[in-house]
Design an enzyme around this catalytic site. Structure first.
Site, PDB file in Angstrom:
ATOM      1  N   GLY A 124       0.834  -1.199   0.000  1.00  0.00           N
ATOM      2  CA  GLY A 124       0.000   0.000   0.000  1.00  0.00           C
ATOM      3  C   GLY A 124       0.864   1.243   0.000  1.00  0.00           C
ATOM      4  O   GLY A 124       1.147   1.818   1.060  1.00  0.00           O
ATOM      5  N   SER A 126       1.257   3.811  -3.360  1.00  0.00           N
ATOM      6  CA  SER A 126       0.742   4.904  -4.192  1.00  0.00           C
ATOM      7  C   SER A 126      -0.654   5.338  -3.757  1.00  0.00           C
ATOM      8  O   SER A 126      -1.457   4.533  -3.278  1.00  0.00           O
ATOM      9  CB  SER A 126       0.704   4.476  -5.662  1.00  0.00           C
ATOM     10  OG  SER A 126       2.000   4.256  -6.166  1.00  0.00           O
ATOM     11  N   SER A 158      -1.281  -3.579  -6.490  1.00  0.00           N
ATOM     12  CA  SER A 158      -1.348  -4.867  -7.189  1.00  0.00           C
ATOM     13  C   SER A 158      -1.699  -5.995  -6.233  1.00  0.00           C
ATOM     14  O   SER A 158      -1.130  -6.106  -5.145  1.00  0.00           O
ATOM     15  CB  SER A 158      -0.010  -5.160  -7.855  1.00  0.00           C
ATOM     16  OG  SER A 158       0.279  -4.211  -8.853  1.00  0.00           O
ATOM     17  N   GLU A 240      12.813  -3.255  -5.034  1.00  0.00           N
ATOM     18  CA  GLU A 240      11.812  -3.255  -6.106  1.00  0.00           C
ATOM     19  C   GLU A 240      12.380  -2.772  -7.428  1.00  0.00           C
ATOM     20  O   GLU A 240      11.999  -3.252  -8.495  1.00  0.00           O
ATOM     21  CB  GLU A 240      10.630  -2.380  -5.690  1.00  0.00           C
ATOM     22  CG  GLU A 240       9.537  -2.279  -6.748  1.00  0.00           C
ATOM     23  CD  GLU A 240       8.323  -1.509  -6.266  1.00  0.00           C
ATOM     24  OE1 GLU A 240       7.482  -1.165  -7.112  1.00  0.00           O
ATOM     25  OE2 GLU A 240       8.217  -1.251  -5.056  1.00  0.00           O
ATOM     26  N   GLU A 349      10.968  10.077 -14.830  1.00  0.00           N
ATOM     27  CA  GLU A 349      11.335  11.446 -14.490  1.00  0.00           C
ATOM     28  C   GLU A 349      11.814  11.546 -13.042  1.00  0.00           C
ATOM     29  O   GLU A 349      12.819  12.210 -12.744  1.00  0.00           O
ATOM     30  CB  GLU A 349      10.147  12.383 -14.717  1.00  0.00           C
ATOM     31  CG  GLU A 349       9.733  12.548 -16.172  1.00  0.00           C
ATOM     32  CD  GLU A 349       8.875  11.398 -16.676  1.00  0.00           C
ATOM     33  OE1 GLU A 349       8.552  11.397 -17.878  1.00  0.00           O
ATOM     34  OE2 GLU A 349       8.542  10.497 -15.890  1.00  0.00           O
TER      35      GLU A 349
END
Length: 377
Positions: A124, A126, A158, A240, A349
Site C-alpha cells: 500500500g 501509491s 497490485s 523493487e 522522471e
C-alpha cells in the site's frame, strides 16, 4: 573478467529452466509473469524447492544462498513466463524488509507463511495525487487504545483483491514530507477495508483501489520506527527497482516477435542489435545490484535504463508483428501494457531526479547565463 557461471550455477540454471518450462506447460506462459502469472499452487512448488527466500539468512528460515542463485532462478522464470506473481512481492521485498526492520515477533509470525508460498502480500504505497512522490501521501494512522486506526485511500495496489496482508505506508503523528511516515502490516480481512479492482487498458485486474475506513490494526504490527520510516521505504524500493524483473518483464514478447523479423533489412538488423545490446547492458546492471557492488541509489539507474529498454522491445514487437498481434492471445495485452513500465515503481522522471540530485550532486535549480554558461541557481 570471467562472466561465466560456475558448474553448480549452470546446473541450477538448467534445473530452473526445466521447472519453468513445466510450469508454462501446466499454467500457461505469461508476459510480465511477476504481475500477471498468478498461481498459489506454483508458489508452493517453488517453496518446496527452497526457491522462495533463497538468499534470506538461515536464522530467519531462508536458504542462506548467494544472491546470484536467486538471480539465476528468477531469470529462468521470467524468460519463460512462469506464474511467479503470487509469491514475488513477498520474496522480493516484504521478507527482506521484515528481516531488516521488523521485530523478532513479526519475523516469527509472518516469514514462515512467505517461505511456504502460502501467504500473499500487496504493498500500500501509491495514492491519488501521490504516486511516485511517497512524501506526499495522506493515508493516516492514528493511535487508539487497541493500536492504530487507519483512514485513507491507496491506488494501483497490485493483488490487493487476493492478498492476505498489506504492507502499508502511511502517515502517523503531525509530521509532513519525509517526516511522520510509518509502516504497518495490515491483514486484508480487517473490517473497514474495501478493495475495488481496476480494469486497465490491457484487460488486467491486478491493480486495485483500497479504501481504509476506521480500519483497526494491532499496535504490534508497526514495522520499525514510528514516524521515521521513510528510510525503510526507500530501502524497500531498492529491492523493487533494481531486480531482473525490470529487464525481462516482456522478454517473452521479444522472443515471440524475433522469428518474424525481416532480417533482409539493414535497419531491422540494427534494431535487433541495439535490443540485444540493451539486454546485455541491463543484465550487467542488475548483476551489479545483485552483487551489491553499485553505489547508493544505483537501483534508480537500473530501473530507468531497463524499463525504457522494455518499451523499446514492445515497439519492436509491435512493428514486427503488426495488426495480427492484436488477435493473438496475450500479445495484444503485452503491447498495451508497455507504457506502464516507466511508471510503476517510480516514474522515469523521478528516477532521473534521484540520479541527478542524490548520486551526481547536481543543483535542484539552474539559471542560464549567456549562450553557453550554466550556473547553479
Amino acid at each position: 573478467m570471467d562472466f561465466d557461471w560456475t558448474p553448480e550455477q549452470r546446473r541450477l540454471a538448467a534445473e530452473a529452466a526445466k521447472v519453468a518450462a513445466d510450469a508454462v506447460t501446466r499454467f500457461g506462459a505469461h508476459s510480465d509473469a511477476w504481475m500477471t502469472g498468478y498461481s498459489r499452487e506454483f508458489s508452493r512448488e517453488l517453496a518446496v524447492r527452497g526457491w522462495i527466500g533463497m538468499g534470506w539468512p538461515e536464522e530467519h528460515g531462508g536458504g542462506g544462498r548467494p544472491p546470484l542463485d536467486r538471480f539465476i532462478v528468477s531469470e529462468a522464470m521470467l524468460t519463460a513466463g512462469a506464474p511467479i506473481a503470487a509469491s514475488w512481492f513477498a520474496d522480493r521485498q516484504i521478507g527482506p524488509s521484515l528481516i531488516a526492520f521488523g521485530s523478532q515477533e513479526q519475523r516469527r509470525r509472518f516469514l514462515p507463511g512467505i517461505l511456504a508460498g502460502e501467504s500473499t502480500w500487496c504493498i500500500g504505497m501509491s495514492e491519488p495525487g501521490a504516486g511516485s512522490d511517497v512524501a506526499s501521501l495522506r493515508t493516516r494512522a492514528r493511535r487508539s487504545g487497541r493500536g492504530w486506526v487507519v483512514d485513507g485511500q491507496k491506488i494501483w495496489t497490485s493483488f490487493a483483491a487476493t492478498a492476505d496482508f498489506c504492507y502499508l505506508i502511511c502517515r502517523t503523528g503531525d509530521g509532513t514530507g519525509h517526516q511522520g511516515i510509518s509502516e504497518l502490516i495490515v491483514p486484508m480481512d480487517t473490517p473497514g477495508i474495501t478493495v475495488r479492482p481496476i480494469l486497465d487498458m490491457a484487460g488486467g485486474r491486478h491493480f486495485c483501489e483500497v479504501f481504509f475506513d476506521e480500519a483497526e490494526v494491532p499496535a504490534e504490527n508497526l514495522v520499525g520506527v514510528e514516524g521515521a520510516a521513510f528510510g525503510q521505504t526507500m530501502r524497500q524500493l531498492e529491492h523493487e527497482r533494481g531486480g531482473v524483473d525490470r529487464l525481462l518483464s516482456n522478454r517473452l514478447l521479444y522472443d515471440t516477435a524475433l522469428p518474424h523479423a525481416d532480417l533482409s533489412k539493414a535497419e531491422v538488423r540494427q534494431e535487433i542489435a541495439r535490443l540485444e545490446t540493451g539486454y546485455r547492458v541491463g543484465r550487467l546492471m542488475v548483476l551489479r545490484e545483485t552483487a551489491r557492488q553499485g553505489p547508493a541509489g544505483f537501483s534508480a539507474v537500473t530501473k530507468a535504463f531497463c524499463t525504457e529498454h522494455e518499451q523499446r522491445v514492445a515497439a519492436f514487437a509491435s512493428r514486427t508483428l503488426g495488426l495480427p498481434a492484436l488477435a493473438w492471445d496475450g500479445l495484444g495485452r503485452a503491447l498495451a501494457y508497455a507504457p506502464s513500465y516507466t511508471i510503476m515503481g517510480g516514474t522515469g522522471e523521478v528516477l532521473r531526479n534521484i540520479v541527478a540530485e542524490r548520486m551526481l550532486g547536481l543543483p535542484r535549480e539552474s539559471k542560464v547565463y549567456g549562450s553557453f554558461g550554466i550556473l547553479g541557481g
